[in-house]
Design a protein around this motif. Structure first.
Motif, mmCIF file in Angstrom:
data_model
loop_
_atom_site.group_PDB
_atom_site.id
_atom_site.type_symbol
_atom_site.label_atom_id
_atom_site.label_comp_id
_atom_site.label_asym_id
_atom_site.label_seq_id
_atom_site.Cartn_x
_atom_site.Cartn_y
_atom_site.Cartn_z
ATOM 1 N N ALA A 1 64.589 7.807 46.036
ATOM 2 C CA ALA A 1 64.239 6.478 45.527
ATOM 3 C C ALA A 1 62.741 6.430 45.333
ATOM 4 O O ALA A 1 61.981 6.866 46.201
ATOM 5 C CB ALA A 1 64.679 5.386 46.507
ATOM 6 N N GLN A 2 62.311 5.908 44.196
ATOM 7 C CA GLN A 2 60.896 5.860 43.867
ATOM 8 C C GLN A 2 60.531 4.540 43.229
ATOM 9 O O GLN A 2 61.355 3.902 42.579
ATOM 10 C CB GLN A 2 60.532 6.963 42.866
ATOM 11 N N ALA A 3 59.283 4.188 43.396
ATOM 12 C CA ALA A 3 58.735 3.048 42.670
ATOM 13 C C ALA A 3 57.230 3.235 42.604
ATOM 14 O O ALA A 3 56.625 3.845 43.496
ATOM 15 C CB ALA A 3 59.073 1.728 43.357
ATOM 16 N N GLY A 4 56.614 2.747 41.531
ATOM 17 C CA GLY A 4 55.183 2.916 41.373
ATOM 18 C C GLY A 4 54.558 1.832 40.520
ATOM 19 O O GLY A 4 55.242 1.135 39.757
ATOM 20 N N GLN B 1 62.996 4.327 40.073
ATOM 21 C CA GLN B 1 64.197 5.062 39.705
ATOM 22 C C GLN B 1 64.938 5.561 40.932
ATOM 23 O O GLN B 1 64.388 5.634 42.041
ATOM 24 C CB GLN B 1 63.881 6.213 38.775
ATOM 25 N N LEU B 2 66.203 5.889 40.706
ATOM 26 C CA LEU B 2 67.071 6.500 41.703
ATOM 27 C C LEU B 2 67.574 7.821 41.139
ATOM 28 O O LEU B 2 67.905 7.916 39.951
ATOM 29 C CB LEU B 2 68.267 5.597 42.009
ATOM 30 N N GLY B 3 67.635 8.853 41.982
ATOM 31 C CA GLY B 3 68.098 10.145 41.518
ATOM 32 C C GLY B 3 68.873 10.896 42.587
ATOM 33 O O GLY B 3 68.843 10.556 43.776
ATOM 34 N N VAL B 4 69.574 11.936 42.139
ATOM 35 C CA VAL B 4 70.366 12.810 42.998
ATOM 36 C C VAL B 4 69.845 14.233 42.829
ATOM 37 O O VAL B 4 69.680 14.708 41.689
ATOM 38 C CB VAL B 4 71.859 12.757 42.615
ATOM 39 N N GLN C 1 69.238 11.613 37.123
ATOM 40 C CA GLN C 1 68.783 10.234 37.180
ATOM 41 C C GLN C 1 69.967 9.270 37.111
ATOM 42 O O GLN C 1 70.709 9.254 36.140
ATOM 43 C CB GLN C 1 67.818 9.968 36.026
ATOM 44 N N ILE C 2 70.103 8.448 38.151
ATOM 45 C CA ILE C 2 71.159 7.440 38.193
ATOM 46 C C ILE C 2 70.719 6.163 37.494
ATOM 47 O O ILE C 2 71.505 5.514 36.794
ATOM 48 C CB ILE C 2 71.559 7.137 39.646
#
Length: 273
Positions: free
Chosen positions: A89-92, A111-114, A129-130
């Motif tokens: 999980a990321q945010a900027g 964004q959310l990713g696997v 990328q989800i």
């Protein structure tokens, strides 16, 4: 059956992100979205830049049984421990985001990713990328028009409140996509901007589109400096995300850090493999 690869947890020094979508929330964005539609008709591939950014990135685990159905068969999900997949999980918040060296403006992204095995053998880390969201309407529109699950989210927020010296509180709200909405909250120790930066690092985010095949979002990041954020927790605000995680919350035992970076150069390539 979905492919998975059982591997040891990889050291993640940094994870960055980029992508999103235009929508009806902001009528002033309509001309930019129309321009994006025209641009995609000429060339779907494009580039973007993120300058002078604060970011948080966290890496945790979610049940493979709920994550694997989200990832197409062209990809192999990393099974970090038996039955569990790697999620990021990321945010900027950036002083400037631009698309093809135009429409430069301050912006927020998330964004959310696997975690997946590198499908082309490139990149320091690879993620399917989800979801992606941003306050930059044209970046969101360009990705959305390619079939990426990107959303224009003008009411996203990324806030750092200083408490003492480098100690601070992080508060992030990502309301779109609604089913995958989430918040990030907790204490952080901010990076030292005078510390030596890490080397250039490349992070690949992938998404499969019905129109443009396997889409690569390659992020080449320079000037990365890390802080510490082991107390940050993700709270799922969307029902779909709660079902994926198997819980309303997610912690980040493998990597949890506030970060700053000088620049991320995003290259978006369609039909990448």
């Amino acid at each position: 059956m979905k492919k998975s690869a059982l591997v040891m947890i990889f050291p993640l020094t940094f994870v960055t992100a980029c992508g999103a979508t235009g929508g009806p929330d902001d009528p002033e964005a309509a001309p930019e979205i129309a321009a994006s539609q025209e641009a995609v008709s000429v060339s779907p591939d494009f580039g973007a830049r993120y300058l002078d950014c604060d970011e948080f990135a966290g890496v945790g685990l979610a049940p493979l049984a709920t994550v694997a159905p989200l990832v197409p068969d062209d990809y192999t999900v990393i099974e970090a421990v038996p039955g569990m997949a790697v999620v990021v999980a990321q945010a900027g918040d950036c002083a400037e985001i631009s698309v093809n060296d135009h429409v430069a403006r301050p912006g927020v992204f998330a964004q959310l990713g696997v975690g997946v095995v590198p499908p082309t053998g490139t990149g320091d880390q690879n993620f399917y990328q989800i979801a992606f969201a941003t306050t930059h309407p044209i970046l969101a529109a360009r990705l959305r028009l390619l079939g990426v699950n990107a959303r224009y989210a003008p009411f996203m927020s990324y806030e750092i409140t200083s408490t003492s010296g480098p100690e601070a509180e992080l508060a992030v709200s990502v309301p779109r996509p609604a089913g995958l909405a989430f918040e990030l909250n907790g204490p952080v120790t901010l990076p030292d901007p005078s510390a030596p930066p890490r080397p250039l690092t490349t992070f690949n985010y992938w998404h499969q589109s019905a129109w443009y095949g396997n889409i690569l979002q390659e992020n080449a990041v320079t000037g990365i400096r890390l802080g510490e954020g082991s107390g940050v927790t993700l709270t799922a605000a969307g029902d779909d995300l709660e079902a994926i995680l198997g819980s309303t919350t997610l912690t980040f035992p493998f990597f949890s850090s506030p970060e700053i970076f000088d620049e991320a150069v995003l290259t978006v390539e369609t039909d990448a493999f």
